[in-house]
Write a protein that holds these residues in place. Structure first.
Motif, PDB file in Angstrom:
ATOM      1  N   PHE A  64       0.836  -1.298   0.117  1.00 36.14           N
ATOM      2  CA  PHE A  64      -0.014  -0.122  -0.742  1.00 36.14           C
ATOM      3  C   PHE A  64       0.399   1.347   0.256  1.00 36.14           C
ATOM      4  O   PHE A  64       0.603   2.279   0.278  1.00 36.14           O
ATOM      5  N   GLY A  65       2.739   1.327  -0.032  1.00 35.30           N
ATOM      6  CA  GLY A  65       2.752   2.358  -0.037  1.00 35.30           C
ATOM      7  C   GLY A  65       3.157   2.699   0.830  1.00 35.30           C
ATOM      8  O   GLY A  65       4.147   3.967   0.702  1.00 35.30           O
ATOM      9  N   ILE A  66       3.406   2.055   1.601  1.00 33.32           N
ATOM     10  CA  ILE A  66       4.310   2.675   2.942  1.00 33.32           C
ATOM     11  C   ILE A  66       4.895   2.174   3.872  1.00 33.32           C
ATOM     12  O   ILE A  66       5.474   0.798   3.541  1.00 33.32           O
ATOM     13  N   ARG A  67       6.510   2.441   4.086  1.00 35.53           N
ATOM     14  CA  ARG A  67       6.994   1.657   4.647  1.00 35.53           C
ATOM     15  C   ARG A  67       7.846   1.198   5.836  1.00 35.53           C
ATOM     16  O   ARG A  67       7.278   2.154   6.848  1.00 35.53           O
ATOM     17  N   HIS A  68       7.657   0.312   5.839  1.00 38.51           N
ATOM     18  CA  HIS A  68       7.807  -0.445   7.289  1.00 38.51           C
ATOM     19  C   HIS A  68       9.056  -0.580   7.697  1.00 38.51           C
ATOM     20  O   HIS A  68       9.539  -1.509   7.420  1.00 38.51           O
ATOM     21  N   PHE A  69       8.545   0.017   9.334  1.00 41.65           N
ATOM     22  CA  PHE A  69      10.009  -0.729  10.653  1.00 41.65           C
ATOM     23  C   PHE A  69       9.729  -0.855  11.801  1.00 41.65           C
ATOM     24  O   PHE A  69       8.360  -1.102  11.628  1.00 41.65           O
ATOM     25  N   CYS A  70      10.938  -1.782  12.412  1.00 39.52           N
ATOM     26  CA  CYS A  70       9.831  -2.510  13.541  1.00 39.52           C
ATOM     27  C   CYS A  70      11.009  -2.472  14.728  1.00 39.52           C
ATOM     28  O   CYS A  70      12.568  -1.523  14.240  1.00 39.52           O
ATOM     29  N   THR A  71      11.373  -2.330  15.908  1.00 37.87           N
ATOM     30  CA  THR A  71      11.627  -2.547  17.135  1.00 37.87           C
ATOM     31  C   THR A  71      11.942  -3.562  17.721  1.00 37.87           C
ATOM     32  O   THR A  71      10.090  -3.972  17.401  1.00 37.87           O
ATOM     33  N   LEU A  72      12.622  -4.256  18.390  1.00 42.30           N
ATOM     34  CA  LEU A  72      12.577  -5.406  18.645  1.00 42.30           C
ATOM     35  C   LEU A  72      12.767  -5.154  19.715  1.00 42.30           C
ATOM     36  O   LEU A  72      13.967  -4.851  20.137  1.00 42.30           O
ATOM     37  N   ALA A  73      12.347  -6.348  20.969  1.00 43.82           N
ATOM     38  CA  ALA A  73      12.641  -6.370  22.051  1.00 43.82           C
ATOM     39  C   ALA A  73      11.852  -7.413  23.226  1.00 43.82           C
ATOM     40  O   ALA A  73      10.890  -7.976  22.461  1.00 43.82           O
ATOM     41  N   LEU A  74      12.195  -7.953  24.252  1.00 37.66           N
ATOM     42  CA  LEU A  74      11.210  -8.327  25.449  1.00 37.66           C
ATOM     43  C   LEU A  74      10.216  -7.101  25.864  1.00 37.66           C
ATOM     44  O   LEU A  74      10.782  -6.177  26.516  1.00 37.66           O
ATOM     45  N   ASN A  75       8.844  -7.138  25.721  1.00 33.83           N
ATOM     46  CA  ASN A  75       8.273  -6.321  26.293  1.00 33.83           C
ATOM     47  C   ASN A  75       8.278  -5.951  28.386  1.00 33.83           C
ATOM     48  O   ASN A  75       8.245  -7.506  28.677  1.00 33.83           O
ATOM     49  N   PRO A  76       8.050  -4.953  28.764  1.00 33.82           N
ATOM     50  CA  PRO A  76       7.923  -5.106  29.915  1.00 33.82           C
ATOM     51  C   PRO A  76       6.797  -5.940  30.473  1.00 33.82           C
ATOM     52  O   PRO A  76       7.612  -6.326  31.588  1.00 33.82           O
ATOM     53  N   LYS A  77       5.764  -5.977  30.264  1.00 34.84           N
ATOM     54  CA  LYS A  77       4.572  -6.761  30.755  1.00 34.84           C
ATOM     55  C   LYS A  77       5.215  -8.789  30.933  1.00 34.84           C
ATOM     56  O   LYS A  77       5.099  -8.908  32.197  1.00 34.84           O
TER      57      LYS A  77
END
Length: 291
Positions: A64-77
């Motif tokens: 859909f023309g959107i550039r997707h990036f991410c962040t990775l981690a173990l979440n606090p919960k």
């Protein structure tokens, strides 16, 4: 004006959302790894989740023309879950080096336990090792104390404030975050956290420096809150360059510190493409942008 949503959990959204976001001007998103609504019981489920953020979700956005990036981690919960916490921390080292990962996150506090602080500190150290910024979740309960504890840990570990985006700020915590030299994120939601009018008031009071805003997740939320906040800022008479700073220039500047953010050119759509043999079209005609 191109828009950037720097904190939106697209795994929980539909292709209709992607289509509407693109039509509203959203050209790039960051999807932070977080809790999926129920406890995970195996480290392997985190690995598949990380792979989906790096693969399938990035592909879906591109359609859909959107550039997707991410962040990775173990979440606090889930830092409080001894069945998975240490295993996920071990797993992370191999994934933080991958293309498309622009920060370590979400990390931080939820119930503000000692286990959360241990995992928070460990992931700050991982971020230093991988030369990445961090995206920090501030707790929904007792937020001011959680923010103060967050900033104290950052100071104790001497983590650079310019590489730190403290998210989910409110009127109570924003002055603390800015005074610490950190970037300040805000979640714009229909009935909780902040709304557009409160965001407008904060931009008027504090200016645009180091401020970003975002939405949404798998709960009651609206993936068009960034463009709706743009409309609210314009209606309030906020200058166009200030608006652009908040919704494009600031998130680009922050996540570009990873060295992995490429948003110079709009994403070209080719819906003939497949991912592992899959298309998002379900029989619809393919859109193909001119080369």
């Amino acid at each position: 004006m191109r828009l950037f949503d720097p904190h939106v959990h697209m795994t929980s959204r539909t292709t209709d959302d992607y289509e509407a976001m693109a039509a509203a001007g959203i050209a790039a998103v960051v999807e932070p790894a977080f809790w999926v609504g129920q406890p995970r019981t195996h480290v392997g489920t985190f690995e598949d989740y990380f792979l989906s953020l790096l693969g399938w979700e990035r592909f879906r956005a591109s359609q859909f023309g959107i550039r997707h990036f991410c962040t990775l981690a173990l979440n606090p919960k889930e830092a409080n879950n001894p069945r998975v916490a240490d295993g996920v921390l071990e797993l992370l080292a191999g994934y933080l080096a991958k293309d498309g990962v622009v920060a370590v996150g979400e990390i931080g506090f939820d119930d503000q336990t000692d286990a959360e602080e241990r995992c928070f500190a460990a992931q700050l150290r991982l971020a230093r090792e991988h030369e990445l910024p961090v995206l920090i979740h501030t707790p929904h309960r007792d937020k001011k104390r959680g923010t103060e504890r967050t900033l104290a840990l950052l100071r104790r570990l001497e983590f650079p404030p310019e590489l730190t985006l403290v998210d989910h700020n409110t009127e109570e915590t924003l002055p603390l975050t800015l005074a610490a030299g950190c970037w300040a994120g805000h979640s714009i939601y229909p009935t909780t956290k902040l709304d557009e009018a409160r965001m407008v008031a904060l931009v008027r009071q504090y200016g645009p420096e180091r401020i970003v805003n975002s939405a949404a997740d798998w709960g009651v939320s609206d993936p068009l809150k960034v463009p709706k906040t743009v409309a609210a800022m314009r209606e309030a008479g906020i200058a166009a360059d200030v608006v652009e700073t908040v919704v494009w220039k600031n998130p680009v500047r922050f996540f570009a510190q990873s060295g992995r953010l490429d948003v110079a050119e709009p994403a070209r759509v080719d819906q003939r493409a497949l991912f592992e043999g899959n298309s998002v079209l379900r029989g619809q005609p393919a859109r193909v942008d001119p080369a």
